[in-house]
Design a protein around this motif. Structure first.
Motif, PDB file in Angstrom:
ATOM      1  N   ILE A 347       0.889  -1.167   0.000  1.00  0.00           N
ATOM      2  CA  ILE A 347       0.000   0.000   0.000  1.00  0.00           C
ATOM      3  C   ILE A 347       0.924   1.212   0.000  1.00  0.00           C
ATOM      4  O   ILE A 347       1.546   1.544   1.019  1.00  0.00           O
ATOM      5  CB  ILE A 347      -0.934   0.004   1.222  1.00  0.00           C
ATOM      6  N   MET A 348       1.040   1.855  -1.139  1.00  0.00           N
ATOM      7  CA  MET A 348       2.090   2.845  -1.347  1.00  0.00           C
ATOM      8  C   MET A 348       1.964   4.055  -0.423  1.00  0.00           C
ATOM      9  O   MET A 348       2.960   4.673  -0.059  1.00  0.00           O
ATOM     10  CB  MET A 348       2.101   3.300  -2.814  1.00  0.00           C
ATOM     11  N   GLU A 349       0.746   4.402  -0.034  1.00  0.00           N
ATOM     12  CA  GLU A 349       0.544   5.568   0.833  1.00  0.00           C
ATOM     13  C   GLU A 349       0.760   5.241   2.310  1.00  0.00           C
ATOM     14  O   GLU A 349       0.793   6.140   3.147  1.00  0.00           O
ATOM     15  CB  GLU A 349      -0.860   6.137   0.627  1.00  0.00           C
ATOM     16  N   ARG A 350       0.887   3.937   2.629  1.00  0.00           N
ATOM     17  CA  ARG A 350       1.106   3.535   4.022  1.00  0.00           C
ATOM     18  C   ARG A 350       2.601   3.491   4.336  1.00  0.00           C
ATOM     19  O   ARG A 350       3.436   3.364   3.449  1.00  0.00           O
ATOM     20  CB  ARG A 350       0.498   2.155   4.268  1.00  0.00           C
ATOM     21  N   ASP A 351       2.910   3.560   5.623  1.00  0.00           N
ATOM     22  CA  ASP A 351       4.312   3.568   6.012  1.00  0.00           C
ATOM     23  C   ASP A 351       4.907   2.161   5.972  1.00  0.00           C
ATOM     24  O   ASP A 351       4.196   1.149   5.855  1.00  0.00           O
ATOM     25  CB  ASP A 351       4.518   4.223   7.376  1.00  0.00           C
ATOM     26  N   LEU A 352       6.205   2.121   6.063  1.00  0.00           N
ATOM     27  CA  LEU A 352       6.960   0.873   5.991  1.00  0.00           C
ATOM     28  C   LEU A 352       6.516  -0.110   7.075  1.00  0.00           C
ATOM     29  O   LEU A 352       6.335  -1.303   6.817  1.00  0.00           O
ATOM     30  CB  LEU A 352       8.454   1.200   6.116  1.00  0.00           C
ATOM     31  N   GLY A 353       6.321   0.382   8.299  1.00  0.00           N
ATOM     32  CA  GLY A 353       5.945  -0.485   9.412  1.00  0.00           C
ATOM     33  C   GLY A 353       4.653  -1.234   9.154  1.00  0.00           C
ATOM     34  O   GLY A 353       4.564  -2.447   9.391  1.00  0.00           O
ATOM     35  N   LYS A 354       3.635  -0.535   8.657  1.00  0.00           N
ATOM     36  CA  LYS A 354       2.342  -1.184   8.402  1.00  0.00           C
ATOM     37  C   LYS A 354       2.418  -2.127   7.203  1.00  0.00           C
ATOM     38  O   LYS A 354       1.771  -3.185   7.190  1.00  0.00           O
ATOM     39  CB  LYS A 354       1.258  -0.131   8.208  1.00  0.00           C
ATOM     40  N   ASN A 355       3.205  -1.768   6.195  1.00  0.00           N
ATOM     41  CA  ASN A 355       3.354  -2.657   5.037  1.00  0.00           C
ATOM     42  C   ASN A 355       4.027  -3.972   5.424  1.00  0.00           C
ATOM     43  O   ASN A 355       3.789  -5.009   4.803  1.00  0.00           O
ATOM     44  CB  ASN A 355       4.150  -1.969   3.932  1.00  0.00           C
ATOM     45  N   LEU A 356       4.851  -3.928   6.457  1.00  0.00           N
ATOM     46  CA  LEU A 356       5.552  -5.140   6.882  1.00  0.00           C
ATOM     47  C   LEU A 356       4.642  -6.133   7.610  1.00  0.00           C
ATOM     48  O   LEU A 356       5.034  -7.285   7.826  1.00  0.00           O
ATOM     49  CB  LEU A 356       6.729  -4.778   7.796  1.00  0.00           C
ATOM     50  N   ILE A 357       3.435  -5.710   7.986  1.00  0.00           N
ATOM     51  CA  ILE A 357       2.543  -6.616   8.719  1.00  0.00           C
ATOM     52  C   ILE A 357       1.233  -6.865   7.973  1.00  0.00           C
ATOM     53  O   ILE A 357       0.270  -7.382   8.554  1.00  0.00           O
ATOM     54  CB  ILE A 357       2.233  -6.073  10.131  1.00  0.00           C
ATOM     55  N   LEU A 358       1.160  -6.521   6.687  1.00  0.00           N
ATOM     56  CA  LEU A 358      -0.086  -6.657   5.943  1.00  0.00           C
ATOM     57  C   LEU A 358      -0.625  -8.086   5.964  1.00  0.00           C
ATOM     58  O   LEU A 358      -1.839  -8.297   5.964  1.00  0.00           O
ATOM     59  CB  LEU A 358       0.118  -6.214   4.485  1.00  0.00           C
ATOM     60  N   SER A 359       0.268  -9.073   5.965  1.00  0.00           N
ATOM     61  CA  SER A 359      -0.167 -10.467   5.908  1.00  0.00           C
ATOM     62  C   SER A 359      -0.785 -10.944   7.210  1.00  0.00           C
ATOM     63  O   SER A 359      -1.638 -11.837   7.219  1.00  0.00           O
ATOM     64  CB  SER A 359       1.023 -11.372   5.554  1.00  0.00           C
ATOM     65  N   ASP A 360      -0.363 -10.362   8.348  1.00  0.00           N
ATOM     66  CA  ASP A 360      -0.756 -10.898   9.654  1.00  0.00           C
ATOM     67  C   ASP A 360      -1.143  -9.814  10.653  1.00  0.00           C
ATOM     68  O   ASP A 360      -1.009  -9.996  11.856  1.00  0.00           O
ATOM     69  CB  ASP A 360       0.411 -11.717  10.237  1.00  0.00           C
ATOM     70  N   TYR A 361      -1.654  -8.686  10.153  1.00  0.00           N
ATOM     71  CA  TYR A 361      -1.899  -7.549  11.041  1.00  0.00           C
ATOM     72  C   TYR A 361      -2.939  -7.860  12.113  1.00  0.00           C
ATOM     73  O   TYR A 361      -2.943  -7.229  13.180  1.00  0.00           O
ATOM     74  CB  TYR A 361      -2.341  -6.328  10.228  1.00  0.00           C
ATOM     75  N   TRP A 362      -3.830  -8.816  11.867  1.00  0.00           N
ATOM     76  CA  TRP A 362      -4.892  -9.118  12.831  1.00  0.00           C
ATOM     77  C   TRP A 362      -4.425 -10.035  13.960  1.00  0.00           C
ATOM     78  O   TRP A 362      -5.152 -10.289  14.912  1.00  0.00           O
ATOM     79  CB  TRP A 362      -6.082  -9.769  12.102  1.00  0.00           C
ATOM     80  N   ARG A 363      -3.208 -10.557  13.821  1.00  0.00           N
ATOM     81  CA  ARG A 363      -2.708 -11.521  14.794  1.00  0.00           C
ATOM     82  C   ARG A 363      -1.837 -10.854  15.865  1.00  0.00           C
ATOM     83  O   ARG A 363      -1.283  -9.792  15.666  1.00  0.00           O
ATOM     84  CB  ARG A 363      -1.870 -12.590  14.079  1.00  0.00           C
ATOM     85  N   LYS A 364      -1.725 -11.547  17.003  1.00  0.00           N
ATOM     86  CA  LYS A 364      -0.726 -11.157  17.983  1.00  0.00           C
ATOM     87  C   LYS A 364       0.653 -11.515  17.426  1.00  0.00           C
ATOM     88  O   LYS A 364       0.775 -12.480  16.677  1.00  0.00           O
ATOM     89  CB  LYS A 364      -0.967 -11.903  19.299  1.00  0.00           C
ATOM     90  N   PRO A 365       1.677 -10.778  17.740  1.00  0.00           N
ATOM     91  CA  PRO A 365       1.741  -9.639  18.671  1.00  0.00           C
ATOM     92  C   PRO A 365       1.502  -8.286  18.019  1.00  0.00           C
ATOM     93  O   PRO A 365       1.707  -7.260  18.658  1.00  0.00           O
ATOM     94  CB  PRO A 365       3.174  -9.744  19.191  1.00  0.00           C
ATOM     95  N   TYR A 366       1.085  -8.284  16.697  1.00  0.00           N
ATOM     96  CA  TYR A 366       0.908  -6.997  16.017  1.00  0.00           C
ATOM     97  C   TYR A 366      -0.330  -6.253  16.499  1.00  0.00           C
ATOM     98  O   TYR A 366      -0.393  -5.022  16.416  1.00  0.00           O
ATOM     99  CB  TYR A 366       0.837  -7.213  14.505  1.00  0.00           C
ATOM    100  N   SER A 367      -1.321  -7.001  16.966  1.00  0.00           N
ATOM    101  CA  SER A 367      -2.531  -6.341  17.461  1.00  0.00           C
ATOM    102  C   SER A 367      -3.123  -7.147  18.612  1.00  0.00           C
ATOM    103  O   SER A 367      -2.910  -8.362  18.716  1.00  0.00           O
ATOM    104  CB  SER A 367      -3.566  -6.190  16.343  1.00  0.00           C
ATOM    105  N   ASN A 368      -3.851  -6.447  19.453  1.00  0.00           N
ATOM    106  CA  ASN A 368      -4.548  -7.073  20.573  1.00  0.00           C
ATOM    107  C   ASN A 368      -5.999  -6.616  20.548  1.00  0.00           C
ATOM    108  O   ASN A 368      -6.277  -5.417  20.613  1.00  0.00           O
ATOM    109  CB  ASN A 368      -3.903  -6.677  21.911  1.00  0.00           C
ATOM    110  N   TRP A 369      -6.922  -7.611  20.422  1.00  0.00           N
ATOM    111  CA  TRP A 369      -8.346  -7.315  20.384  1.00  0.00           C
ATOM    112  C   TRP A 369      -8.678  -6.244  19.340  1.00  0.00           C
ATOM    113  O   TRP A 369      -9.461  -5.338  19.562  1.00  0.00           O
ATOM    114  CB  TRP A 369      -8.837  -6.880  21.766  1.00  0.00           C
ATOM    115  N   GLY A 370      -8.016  -6.373  18.196  1.00  0.00           N
ATOM    116  CA  GLY A 370      -8.322  -5.476  17.077  1.00  0.00           C
ATOM    117  C   GLY A 370      -7.607  -4.143  17.106  1.00  0.00           C
ATOM    118  O   GLY A 370      -7.816  -3.303  16.220  1.00  0.00           O
ATOM    119  N   VAL A 371      -6.757  -3.903  18.117  1.00  0.00           N
ATOM    120  CA  VAL A 371      -6.033  -2.627  18.218  1.00  0.00           C
ATOM    121  C   VAL A 371      -4.556  -2.876  17.921  1.00  0.00           C
ATOM    122  O   VAL A 371      -3.911  -3.720  18.551  1.00  0.00           O
ATOM    123  CB  VAL A 371      -6.178  -2.010  19.625  1.00  0.00           C
TER     124      VAL A 371
END
Length: 517
Positions: A347-371
């Motif tokens: 996602i070109m407009e998103r930062d590097l950090g978020k692009n690195l978790i696109l595959s598993d952003y909903w999982r721990k440890p990247y997120s907790n209860w959707g946050v």
């Protein structure tokens, strides 16, 4: 030999980018001169200044010892300069002769006598051994012949200086060899040729001299007979480059991916994959080779759930699917490096950090209860930046602000960090410089050595030969054959890339006999 083209201190600047800086270059009459450099080194920009597409910011162009100001492509032709671009500029519904004279002004006759034009083209074709029928329609010609038509177009316009931009990018090995013969013949007949390339083997086969560009500047000009591939690579990158990759001996034969009779039909009712079958085992790289557009993308996207398949089945680690979603694919630990990193991979407009978790952003440890856990995401990003040598200030950098090579490293880091069982890599080094290419190929081998099953889809035959354990040749959605890398015949591969079946059935699930078509 006299110089027919000289560039002196040529500089080309765009708004914030210096594409070429004080470039000095000389082309001799009757020579083949390679302009070598990594992607983004300024090769094509430099030649676009010569052929009138761009105007130099400063510097001088001399043709036959006379300073010239080339304002457009028409003036370039008037000075005897013609360029064959990487993407052909032909009208499919017109004949060869009609394409050759398209846009030309007739000085004498108001009406064009196409029969006379066809005779002139036939004469030129015979003279240079092009083997082109001027009455043929472009739509009916193979890629190699279309390229000859592009060369014929500029010869017909009296070009003495011919520029070829990445000329073999879409050719089979046989078509590339035919092009090499044509280039050699043109040079023997006094034409002066510049080949723009990043392929070292082309340089060593064709060129008399080589000029290497790095970051828009000339590193040096050398005679082919006084250099080597390793030395040229060092000039391109500024350090030694690894050419021979070492792989561990394959220990496992566990089938992780099995494809049976896979058929994909697109929205226009065109069959992109036709009952394609193969198996992929842990700890191996299966390379899929072929000319672009023969079903490679559909194969990767069908396996990863990006597009549906109409017939056949996919088995992932023993689980059978007659349809599969992207999420199911990822849950089965399948990673995917897509061909189009900007539209599909990031996602070109998103930062590097978020692009690195696109595959598993909903999982721990990247997120907790959707946050999302920003601190953890930033910490993870800094580690990936270091491990994969991503040139970025930090996790906050947007993907659009990074170079193509660094964008590719983000995808590579994201997909490999997941520790996949199956990794599907499509054109993983397309558009990358030789240093980034070396890095990506070594990472794929490292994954293979860990036991990952790697499906490598690439139009770069050299890449597949370098790192694959087995090689499958795809043509119009079918595998023409699958063979072990230690038993390779380049001519045979080229024939299969053009549609000849001559494979070992053992690899496709049949008997061990060979057949040919």
């Amino acid at each position: 030999m006299s110089d027919v083209l000289v560039l002196k201190n040529l500089t080309k600047e765009f708004t914030k980018v210096v594409a070429n800086k004080n470039v000095n270059f000389e082309l001799r009459k009757g020579e083949v001169h390679a302009l070598l450099g990594e992607n983004g080194a300024g090769k094509t920009t430099l030649m676009n200044c010569v052929c009138g597409l761009y105007h130099p910011t400063s510097g001088y162009i001399y043709v036959n010892d006379k300073e010239v100001k080339i304002k457009n492509c028409v003036e370039a032709v008037q000075h005897g300069i013609g360029m064959v671009h990487q993407h052909f500029m032909l009208v499919p519904e017109l004949t060869v002769a009609e394409n050759v004279i398209l846009g030309m002004k007739r000085e004498k006759d108001f009406f064009i006598k196409i029969e006379e034009v066809e005779k002139e083209i036939k004469k030129l074709s015979d003279l240079y051994d092009f083997n082109i029928d001027p009455k043929s329609y472009i739509r009916d010609l193979p890629v190699g012949i279309k390229q000859r038509v592009e060369i014929l177009k500029i010869i017909y316009k009296k070009a003495e200086i011919i520029i070829l931009d990445e000329a073999t990018a879409v050719l089979t090995p046989q078509e590339a060899n035919e092009l090499f013969k044509i280039v050699e013949n043109l040079a023997k007949r006094g034409k002066s040729i510049i080949i723009i390339t990043h392929k070292l083997e082309e340089v060593m086969r064709l060129a008399d001299r080589v000029t290497v560009l790095r970051d828009g500047e000339v590193v040096g000009t050398v005679s082919k007979n006084k250099t080597s591939e390793k030395e040229l690579a060092r000039m391109m990158v500024g350090r030694e480059v690894l050419f021979d990759f070492k792989k561990r001996e394959k220990l496992s034969h566990e089938k992780l991916l099995e494809i049976k009779d896979l058929t994909v039909i697109d929205g226009n009712n065109i069959k992109k994959l036709n009952k394609l079958s193969f198996t992929l085992c842990s700890g191996e790289i299966l390379g899929v080779a072929g000319v672009d557009g023969n079903g490679q993308i559909e194969l990767s996207e069908a396996i990863t759930g990006m597009i549906p398949f109409q017939e056949g089945e996919i088995s992932i680690k023993g689980k059978l699917y007659t349809k599969i979603s992207t999420k199911e694919s990822y849950k089965n630990n399948v990673s995917h490096i897509p061909q189009d990193r900007q539209n599909t991979g990031l996602i070109m407009e998103r930062d590097l950090g978020k692009n690195l978790i696109l595959s598993d952003y909903w999982r721990k440890p990247y997120s907790n209860w959707g946050v999302l856990d920003k601190d953890y995401i930033d910490k993870h990003a800094y580690k990936m930046i270091e491990d994969y040598n991503i040139k970025a200030p930090g996790p906050f950098t947007k993907a659009k602000d990074l170079s193509g090579g660094n964008q590719q490293k983000i995808i590579l880091a994201r997909e490999i960090f997941r520790q996949p069982d199956i990794l599907i890599a499509v054109q993983p080094t397309r558009g990358l410089d030789i240093g980034a290419t070396e890095f990506v190929r070594q990472k794929l081998i490292d994954e293979r050595d860990k036991g990952t099953a790697v499906l490598l889809i690439s139009t770069e035959l050299e890449e597949i030969l370098q790192i694959a354990d087995r090689i499958a040749i795809i043509y119009k959605g079918e595998f023409m054959g699958i063979m072990d890398n230690h038993d390779i015949d380049i001519e045979r591969i080229g024939l299969m890339m053009a549609g000849s079946k001559c494979y070992n059935h053992e690899n496709l699930g049949g008997d061990k006999n060979e057949s040919s078509k």
